[in-house]
Design an enzyme around this catalytic site. Structure first.
Site, PDB file in Angstrom:
ATOM      1  N   HIS A  62      76.956  24.518  52.478  1.00 55.44           N
ATOM      2  CA  HIS A  62      78.306  24.211  53.319  1.00 55.44           C
ATOM      3  C   HIS A  62      78.093  23.076  53.822  1.00 55.44           C
ATOM      4  CE1 HIS A  62      80.818  27.511  52.509  1.00 55.44           C
ATOM      5  NE2 HIS A  62      79.950  28.513  52.700  1.00 55.44           N
ATOM      6  N   ASN A 131      83.028  30.573  46.219  1.00 53.90           N
ATOM      7  CA  ASN A 131      84.628  30.612  46.489  1.00 53.90           C
ATOM      8  C   ASN A 131      85.287  29.369  47.107  1.00 53.90           C
ATOM      9  OD1 ASN A 131      82.978  31.524  48.834  1.00 53.90           O
ATOM     10  ND2 ASN A 131      84.785  31.962  49.901  1.00 53.90           N
ATOM     11  N   HIS A 132      84.207  28.628  47.782  1.00 56.68           N
ATOM     12  CA  HIS A 132      84.847  27.317  48.536  1.00 56.68           C
ATOM     13  C   HIS A 132      85.020  26.089  47.503  1.00 56.68           C
ATOM     14  CE1 HIS A 132      84.973  28.466  52.771  1.00 56.68           C
ATOM     15  NE2 HIS A 132      84.065  29.597  52.342  1.00 56.68           N
ATOM     16  N   HIS A 231      78.113  34.084  42.465  1.00 59.40           N
ATOM     17  CA  HIS A 231      78.193  33.803  43.967  1.00 59.40           C
ATOM     18  C   HIS A 231      78.533  35.052  44.900  1.00 59.40           C
ATOM     19  CE1 HIS A 231      79.051  31.277  47.529  1.00 59.40           C
ATOM     20  NE2 HIS A 231      80.038  32.090  47.827  1.00 59.40           N
TER      21      HIS A 231
END
Length: 394
Positions: A62, A131-132, A231
């Site tokens: 992230h 998912n990001h 994930h």
């Protein structure tokens, strides 16, 4: 003049491509501060890899470059100069490089450098879709930071400058404007961020310069020896559909072959990148029976390793160590958890490498007595008797 040698025609023909390559290198360095090694020969991303002597799994990053490097150093994968030192190890990063942090592009470039260096050393460095990644390729920017918007705005400036340089060279195909077809304004967003949002759409939409370059070779599911990586999680329907089919179709979508939106198994609460059935921190809330069924349908696989759901007590296992959750929320945008990575090797089996010098959180999670250490710590995950502590170099 008679003594002048004629330049071979083949060299003249190569000049446009050489110029294009030089411009790309210039843009890459301007954006990332890195010179990338030459890429290996193109190949289809693997869905299945044999069991290596050493396997390292890294959770969600992230947009936090510093924590990413800390995790890699903890695993002995990079040196003080940030070059790959993992040898023949297989490394899997389970996705979610994007969002919540300001250094998304820098991480993408850095991981690309490590992939190329690992290949030269006989190792394998595999990156996955989270998912990001899926959200951003679809144009969902709910979790982007101001710094993330600015990073892409700056990227677009350099990318367009590079295109201008290439346009001066005869012999290169005319280049498409990366902003073609993208809205000028974004409803509900502060106008000062509109250019950054336009840049982000241009970069990350299907077949965009960044998505095409960094995500088409990502995998969405991966089997390495006795472990399957994903994930979020896998359900029986996903396995029946076919792991190879999932990887191929997601890559085709990222290349721009199938429209704006990802395949159905990438969207919704039961999607491979969104599922949380095996990730609840309260073990009794995890659907171990479904997990058992999934694992039984994949020959040779004993465990599922996943990210996505932050584990406040660090990396841990449930369902008789058949579900291992490795997202520790290490990014400052996710709470700033201390880096941890998972290691599977021939000597120790499955263990956790942690940078926590006191290991206070693990004490309650695993019921072990841990004192202060100058080095990093490891927890050895065993099939019986729970985990036991071992020292590892941080």
């Amino acid at each position: 003049m008679e003594n002048e040698k004629e330049i071979p025609t083949s060299i003249c023909k190569d000049i446009p491509n050489l110029l294009s390559s030089f411009v790309d290198t210039f843009v890459d360095f301007s954006v990332s501060g890195l010179f990338l090694p030459p890429p290996p020969p193109p190949s289809t991303p693997p869905t299945r890899l044999p069991s290596p002597k050493r396997l390292i799994a890294i959770g969600d990053l992230h947009g936090d470059l510093n924590k990413s490097k800390q995790a890699l150093r903890l695993a002995g994968l990079i040196d003080s100069s940030d070059n790959y030192t993992g040898g023949s190890a297989t490394v899997v990063q389970v996705g979610d490089v994007l969002d919540r942090g300001d250094n998304e592009l820098k991480i993408l470039y850095f991981l690309e450098k490590l992939k190329r260096q690992a290949a030269r050393c006989g190792g394998s460095f595999v990156t996955m879709n989270g998912n990001h990644e899926i959200m951003n390729i679809e144009g969902d920017f709910r979790y982007v930071t101001e710094g993330g918007v600015e990073e892409f705005r700056v990227w677009l400036e350099w990318f367009r400058e590079g295109n201008k340089m290439k346009s001066l060279c005869q012999g290169l195909k005319p280049l498409k404007d990366p902003l073609e077809g993208i809205e000028v304004e974004f409803r509900g967003a502060n106008k000062k961020f509109h250019e950054g949002f336009r840049a982000r759409v241009a970069a990350l939409r299907p077949n965009g310069p960044i998505s095409r370059r960094f995500f088409t070779d990502n995998v969405t599911v991966l089997v390495v020896g006795e472990s399957i990586f994903v994930h979020g999680g896998l359900l029986p329907d996903h396995v029946y559909y076919g792991l190879e089919n999932i990887n191929a179709e997601v890559s085709d979508w990222i290349r721009g072959s199938t429209g704006r939106f990802s395949p159905p198994y990438c969207r919704g609460r039961n999607a491979v990148v969104w599922l949380r059935k095996f990730s609840d921190e309260v073990a009794v809330n995890c659907d171990c029976s479904t997990l058992e069924h999934v694992l039984s349908t994949i020959p040779g696989v004993k465990r599922m390793i996943m990210g996505h759901t932050i584990q406040m007590n660090g990396i841990n296992a449930v369902c008789d160590n058949k579900a291992i959750r490795i997202d520790v929320g290490m990014s400052d945008g996710c709470g700033g958890g201390l880096p941890e990575v998972l290691e599977i090797n021939e000597t120790f089996g499955v263990r956790i490498l942690t940078s926590n010098p006191l290991y206070q959180n693990k004490e309650s999670a695993f019921g072990i007595d841990v004192g202060k250490k100058e080095e990093g710590l490891g927890l050895l995950l065993t099939e019986q008797g729970g985990p036991r502590q071992v020292k590892v170099k941080a």
